[in-house]
Structures are given as structure tokens and as C-alpha cells.
Design an enzyme around this catalytic site. Structure first.
Site, mmCIF file in Angstrom:
data_model
loop_
_atom_site.group_PDB
_atom_site.id
_atom_site.type_symbol
_atom_site.label_atom_id
_atom_site.label_comp_id
_atom_site.label_asym_id
_atom_site.label_seq_id
_atom_site.Cartn_x
_atom_site.Cartn_y
_atom_site.Cartn_z
ATOM 1 C CG HIS A 364 -2.273 -0.589 0.923
ATOM 2 N ND1 HIS A 364 -3.153 -0.942 1.896
ATOM 3 C CD2 HIS A 364 -2.891 -0.880 -0.244
ATOM 4 C CE1 HIS A 364 -4.256 -1.430 1.352
ATOM 5 N NE2 HIS A 364 -4.107 -1.410 0.056
ATOM 6 N NE ARG A 471 -3.697 -9.175 -8.640
ATOM 7 C CZ ARG A 471 -3.308 -7.999 -9.128
ATOM 8 N NH1 ARG A 471 -3.951 -6.897 -8.774
ATOM 9 N NH2 ARG A 471 -2.301 -7.923 -9.972
ATOM 10 C CG ASN A 628 3.026 -11.642 -14.206
ATOM 11 O OD1 ASN A 628 3.614 -11.097 -15.126
ATOM 12 N ND2 ASN A 628 2.513 -10.979 -13.194
ATOM 13 C CB CYS A 676 -3.631 -8.735 -17.417
ATOM 14 S SG CYS A 676 -3.910 -10.443 -16.895
#
Length: 762
Positions: A364, A471, A628, A676
Site C-alpha cells: 500500500h 482480484r 506472468n 495482463c
């Protein structure tokens, strides 16, 4: 010599007890000379530029030679070992043609010589040498032992060798560079200001109480204090944060008020623990669920839980932060982790950068730094901020570097680059509402990846045309039981509403394997190939149906939901998923809910899905390539394993072949396709995919303006010959070099100018 295993263990233990790097090197040569009963043991390390070997430590040669004796690669016996990367064991070193006598070492009395290279992840770290007066080779057993020792020491010495701190005897205020992880791009300079922690949560020791009611009262009072602290911090930063990024404070409030936290701590107090010890156990349990995840995004969420736990502990122990007037000059904030509430305590206009010894690019802290335009470098494990309080620092978020006490020439060069970068990003702001379209009219849709409501605003502020990957794991991982349909509904509705009418692709629960839930234990030897994604949710049908129903209901009034299925490897998985969606739509409509049938997509991450596209097509409406995981599975490389992570590259020729195959299949089947993952943020990869014909990318919000500028600055037709050349190349570095001049020419202000900073330092 004693048993090789026991002596090696003894050596490793001795090194582990040595904290100071220079002392560690001295311990290595001292213990080895004793264990092998040799007259000389010496350690040579490559300087950071890898062009010379420097005598870093010795037992037996002249200590005055340490730091002064330097050998070129292939110079002398030591240089030969470095150049050939092979062991050398000879009986009479001075008689060897390759021997070079260096007077400062006083080694003329030594004949037998054995040296082994220190290699870590294919990189030469240095050379380890033993010598003796006897004119006889070392035994096979001794040679095997030294090779084994070298293999163990290379990793331990790797970071020290790269830092270069061992090269100089100058004081701690010397010019130094530290390498970390990219948190937020950009460059900043200022004085290092250490954000001093209170008593750390992991320092709390077991303790009992004598009054449960009083302990609970203290705990609940601490909760109230932290809630007020968060409210005040939100107010101070609020007008600087872009829109809903203030929701980060709301995320902390949500954690603060979660039943799992309050009830968990009170239950342990009822069992006899004092409040501080109960808090530590509950926070570690909640954070541990995220730590165990293979997904780096989810792993980063553990920091948020620990941050809120630390805040509660600070109040619980009544350790108020000492009020110190900060200097009226630019500051670089440093600490193990810097939370959003830490930032709120400083004048925002003075914060020019963040450096954290912990954290990752998905923290964060990094999200907020991106939103505020503050350069940040995370994961600086070898930087001790306390040693550099008040010193001049450069934070280079573009290269994930922290530079302590830079020379004046280097500082001036970075100041010039900061001005260039400011002008560059001011120009990028003009592109927010412009299309990502090439000079010859090829249109690309740029979407963003997100996981919390707090992530929504950066994407909107930077011109995202929707969410390519949402997500949905977070609500499941912060509970001690599966979240209800109503709980999920509230979260999903806020996300869909934030982006409406832009599309939002919500990925169904991707849990399983090493993504542990406290209420559903899964233990597997190979989690990458295990019970995860759609396999897990199909085997737990009520869980899947509940999530589908919540997403469908959240779509009412927004009409922008798209469903995305992870880790598909079989046709029957998509067929079964579609049936569940159709039944949920029918059931909700009968209940009076005006839901609609959303588009259903599948993620291509498993190679089998790529090969089965024609058979999967009847059950899907679009495709999203998870670059990924697809790269990881194609190359059989765990990108989180430091031993092989250097082999992970989405420009590997096999990955490019796969991407062209997928695009051709999707075109033939009339299926929209998007990419993505990290690949969509890599400028070179974007040019390659642009040439291939990809029209949709989903990437991190911060990178959208740069990628949009790149796309708007090129002719796609001019890239086609380069793609033809790339198809003939066999190595990813050659492919990158082919397209890199275009990237440098367009994105030069924040990138290639850094090379000038390097030259200014020397």
C-alpha cells in the site's frame, strides 16, 4: 581435516553470528585457515564494475595489502581462476607461468596453491584461495571441501560484493549505492529522515493478566484511539489524494473493526493472555494467511494488517510518538515500512522520496506513493537508515536505487533529471482523455489491474478504460470463515460503480495450493500444479455459486460486469462454470433480481488452455492472457525463486511464439483478447505486442500514461519489420536490444538520462 560436513556447519554458524560485513570476511579466512590447517587463506572480491579483483581479507598475507592489491581478470593465478571460472590446485605456484608476484603481499615463501571461484546465480563474486609452504598439491578431499565452502559462501557474500562498501576505509558518510525493489518511479533528493518505530509488534513477549475486564477495556480504548488517528490522517492527506484513494484509510478502518480482530483478541484475553500478547498472536495469524500466498499482490496485504496491529500496540502501550520539529527542507522518509498514516504526520510538500527496508512493489505504501507522485524504493534489506540520519540521499525509483551522500556532480545531474522528469509528466497529463492510438490509426484499449476499492482512483485518474483484472481474493483472506453473499455484494458493487460504465473483469476466487485460508487448510508438495483456481472452486460448488450470485447482483444498475475464470486447463472446467452462471442468472431472475448474463472470459495461464482454444471457444466470450503465469509455466521458472528468477523473462522467444499463436487462434475464433501482467507495463514488450496486433492491455495504473505516450508516438507498420527480425532471434536480450532504441527515443526523460548519472559519478 575433520568431517567436511561438521566443519562446514561450524564455519557457517560462525559467519551467521558475525553481523558486521568486514568482520564476516575476516571470520571466513580465519576459520578456514584453522579448519584446513593452512598458512594462508585469502578472499578476493570483484569490484562492483566486475573488471578487477580486490584482496578483501586475508590470514597469512600482509594485512596492509587488503584493499590495495588489485588484479585484472586473467591476471596471475587468481585472475586465471576468475576468467576460467574453474578450480586451480598446483604444487608450486611461483614456478607456474601464470604466477604474478605482488611485493605488498609477502607471499614469496608459499608454494602450494589452491583457489576456487565464488559464483552466485552465474555471476562471479570473487575467488577464495588457500596457500602453504609445502611443495605438494592439496588432496582431493581438501579440494572438494573448498569447492563446497565456496558454493555456500557465494550467496552470503553476494550483497556485500555488489554494495562496494568493503572497498573503502572511509567513514559511514561515504558515497554509497543500495539496490532495492521498484515501489514508485521517479527521482527525489533530500535529507534522510528516519521514521522511528515504537515497540515493534514482534518484540512483544508472552504475558498473562490479572484482570480480563481491564485488559479488554484497554484494548478497546486503543482501537478507538487508532480510529480517531486514522480519521485525522485521512483529513490531512485527503485533499492531496486523488479521489477514492482516501479509501486506503477506509481499508485500515475495515481491518480495525473486523470481527476477526476484536473477537480474536478478546478470546485470547479470556484465555489468560494480556492484551499486547493477544494482539500479536491474532495479527500474526491474520497476516500469515497473506504471507503464505504465492501471489505477490496478496502477500503484500500482510503489511497492511501488521501496520494496523502496530498502531493498536502503540496506543495500547501508550508509547506516543515523540514530537520533533522536522527541518524546513526536502525529506526522504526511511524505515522498515512506512504506512499511509506515517505519511500523514509529515508536511506532504516536504516528502521527496521513501525508502523502506521491507515491503514490495505491491505494498500500500507503493500504491500511495504512486498516487502522490513520490518516488519510492522498497526492500532495501542492506540499508540501515540509522547509520545515515540527516545525510543527503537520492531516491531513484526508476532504477530502484538509494544513493547515500552523492558527489556534487552526481547530485547536480540528478537535479537536472528531476526537472526534465517533471516536464515530461506534465505533458503526459494532457493524454488522459486521448485514445491510445498509433500514428497510423491502430487503436489499443488500456485497462488497469486492481484488487481493492482503494486501487480504483489511480486507474481512473490516469485514463484507464476499465478494469482488465479485478482480484477477488481479499474478502476471503481477511475473514475466519467464507464471506457471505451479502458481504461480497457490498464490496463488488462499490468496485463496479466506481468504474461504470467502463467494463470490469472480475476474476473468480483464485485460492488453493499455498494460498491458505484459516478455515480451509490445503497442504500440497507442489502448489503451482495443485488444487487452485477453477479446480478449487468447482470442487467447492456452494462457494463458487455464492460468489457468482454476489457478482451478478452487484452488476444491477452498473451493467459493466465481466466474469473471468483463472487457471483453466480443461474444456469441461469452462463448460461447468458456464452452466453455474446460467443457473445463477435463472435463479436470481426467479427471485425478482433483474440480473443479466455477463460476458464470460477465461485466463490463458496454463499452456494446455492455449492449445485447446478452438474447443473452449463455445463456452467463452473473451480471453485474458495472464502473462506472468503463462511465462512461468512455459519456461518452468518460479519467478519468486531467487536462484532461477533471472531466467524469467516474458520476451523469451518461446513466450512470443505462444503470444502469436494465441492471437491468431482468437482472431480465427472471433474472440476478443487482452494481455495482463507485468508484460503490459514493459515498453519493449508493448511494442512487440503492438506489432503482433494486440488491441487490449491491462496494466498497473501508474504505467498507463507512459504506455499511452509510447503507443501514440509510433507507427505500427514501422514495427512489423522489427517483429520479423525478432522472430529470428534466439535470446530475449537480443529482442530487447532490437526495440530499445525506439523506447529510449520516446521515453527518454525518465529513463535513459539515468545513464548520464552513472557517468557523472565516476
Amino acid at each position: 581435516m575433520h568431517s567436511p560436513l561438521s566443519t562446514l556447519s561450524s564455519l557457517v554458524e560462525a559467519i551467521a553470528r558475525t553481523q558486521d560485513p568486514e568482520a564476516m570476511m575476516d571470520t571466513i579466512v580465519a576459520r578456514l585457515s584453522e579448519l584446513m590447517q593452512v598458512d594462508v587463506c585469502s578472499l578476493y572480491l570483484c569490484n562492483p564494475e566486475q573488471d578487477t579483483l580486490v584482496l578483501a581479507a586475508t590470514r597469512g598475507l600482509s594485512t596492509e595489502a587488503v584493499g590495495h592489491v588489485r588484479l585484472s581478470l586473467n591476471e596471475g593465478l587468481v585472475g586465471h581462476i576468475a576468467a576460467s571460472l574453474s578450480t586451480l590446485n598446483i604444487a608450486d605456484a611461483p614456478a607456474d607461468d601464470r604466477f604474478v608476484y605482488i611485493p605488498e603481499t609477502h607471499e614469496q615463501a608459499y608454494h602450494r596453491f589452491m583457489g576456487v571461484p565464488l559464483i552466485h546465480l552465474r555471476q562471479l563474486i570473487g575467488v577464495l584461495v588457500v596457500q602453504g609452504t609445502e611443495a605438494a598439491k592439496f588432496s582431493d578431499e581438501e579440494e572438494a571441501f573448498l569447492i563446497t565452502v565456496a558454493s555456500q559462501l557465494a550467496g552470503a557474500l553476494h550483497h556485500l560484493q555488489r554494495s562496494g562498501s568493503w572497498l573503502s576505509t572511509t567513514p559511514k558518510d561515504a558515497y554509497q549505492r543500495f539496490q532495492g525493489i521498484k515501489g514508485a518511479t521517479g527521482i527525489g533528493t533530500g535529507r534522510l529522515w528516519v521514521v522511528d518505530p515504537h515497540m515493534l509488534l514482534d518484540q512483544v513477549t508472552p504475558g498473562m493478566h490479572s484482570d480480563a475486564i481491564a485488559e479488554k477495556a484497554d484494548f478497546n480504548e486503543a482501537i478507538e484511539w487508532v480510529a480517531e488517528e486514522l480519521e485525522a490522517g485521512s483529513g490531512r492527506l485527503g485533499h492531496h489524494l486523488p479521489g477514492d484513494l482516501q479509501a486506503l484509510f477506509n481499508v485500515y478502518q475495515m481491518m480495525l473493526n473486523s470481527p476477526e480482530l476484536k473477537q480474536g483478541v478478546e478470546a485470547r484475553i479470556d484465555q489468560g493472555d494480556n492484551a499486547a500478547w493477544a494482539l500479536r498472536q491474532v495479527i500474526e495469524g491474520m497476516a500469515g494467511l497473506f504471507d503464505a500466498s504465492d501471489d505477490p499482490y496478496l502477500r503484500a496485504r500482510s503489511e497492511d494488517i501488521r501496520n494496523i496491529g502496530q498502531r493498536i500496540l502503540n496506543q495500547l502501550l501508550q508509547h506516543e510518538r515523540q514530537v520533533i520539529e522536522t527541518p524546513d527542507e526536502p525529506l526522504i522518509l526511511a524505515g522498515e515500512l512506512i504506512s499511509i498514516t506515517d505519511l500523514a504526520e509529515f508536511p506532504l510538500q516536504r516528502i521527496r522520496g521513501l525508502v523502506c527496508s521491507g515491503g514490495s512493489s505491491l505494498s500500500h505504501t507503493a500504491i500511495v506513493a504512486n498516487a502522490l507522485g513520490i518516488p519510492a524504493v522498497m526492500g532495501l534489506e542492506h540499508l540501515d537508515p540509522d547509520l545515515h540520519r540527516g545525510q543527503r540521499v537520492i531516491v531513484d525509483g526508476n532504477r530502484a536505487e538509494c544513493i547515500i551522500n552523492p558527489p556534487e556532480a552526481l547530485l547536480n545531474e540528478y537535479q537536472r533529471m528531476i526537472l526534465e522528469e517533471q516536464r515530461f509528466f506534465q505533458d503526459l497529463e494532457k493524454l488522459k482523455d486521448e485514445p491510445a492510438e498509433t500514428l497510423d490509426g491502430f487503436r489499443v484499449r488500456l485497462l488497469t489491474n486492481t484488487g481493492l476499492l482503494a486501487d480504483a482512483t489511480p486507474g481512473l485518474q490516469r485514463g484507464a478504460e476499465g478494469v482488465g483484472l479485478y482480484r477477488s481474493e481479499i474478502p476471503f483472506m481477511i475473514h475466519e470463515s467464507f464471506p457471505t453473499e451479502e458481504e461480497q455484494l457490498r464490496i463488488y458493487k462499490k468496485v463496479l460503480a466506481a468504474y461504470a460504465p467502463r467494463p470490469v473483469s472480475m476474476r473468480t476466487l483464485d485460492i488453493g495450493g499455498d494460498k491458505q485460508l484459516p478455515y480451509f487448510d490445503i497442504t500440497e508438495e507442489n502448489p503451482y500444479l495443485g488444487w487452485r483456481g477453477i479446480r478449487f472452486t468447482l470442487d467447492n460448488t456452494p462457494l463458487l455459486v455464492t460468489q457468482i450470485r454476489a457478482m451478478l447482483r452487484a452488476d444491477i444498475g452498473n451493467e459493466n460486469l465481466k466474469l473471468l475464470v483463472p487457471m483453466v486447463s480443461r474444456v469441461d472446467e469452462m463448460a461447468a462454470f458456464r452452466r453455474h452462471v446460467e443457473r445463477a442468472v435463472e435463479s436470481l431472475q426467479k427471485e425478482g433480481c433483474p440480473v443479466r448474463m455477463p460476458a464470460i472470459g477465461m485466463m490463458v495461464e496454463v499452456p494446455s488452455a492455449m492449445l485447446l482454444l478452438p474447443k473452449l471457444a463455445p463456452y467463452i466470450d473473451f480471453v485474458s492472457i495472464g502473462s506472468n503465469d503463462l511465462t512461468q509455466y512455459l519456461l518452468a521458472v518460479d519467478r519468486n525463486n531467487p536462484r532461477v528468477s533471472a531466467l524469467f523473462d516474458h520476451l523469451h522467444p518461446a513466450v512470443l511464439v505462444a503470444l502469436e499463436h494465441i492471437l491468431q487462434q482468437c482472431d480465427d475464433l472471433h474472440l476478443p483478447v487482452s494481455v495482463c501482467g507485468e508484460m503490459a507495463s514493459d515498453p519493449v514488450a508493448v511494442l512487440v505486442m503492438l506489432a503482433m496486433g494486440y488491441r487490449s492491455l491491462s496494466l498497473s495504473a501508474f504505467n498507463i500514461p507512459r504506455i499511452k505516450l509510447l503507443i501514440r508516438s509510433v507507427n505500427r507498420t514501422a514495427l512489423l519489420p522489427l517483429l520479423q527480425d525478432a522472430r529470428r532471434l534466439s535470446h530475449e536480450s537480443d529482442i530487447r536490444a532490437l526495440f530499445m532504441p525506439i523506447v529510449d527515443a520516446i521515453l527518454a526523460p525518465p529513463t535513459s538520462e539515468n545513464e548520464g548519472a552513472d557517468s557523472a559519478a565516476h
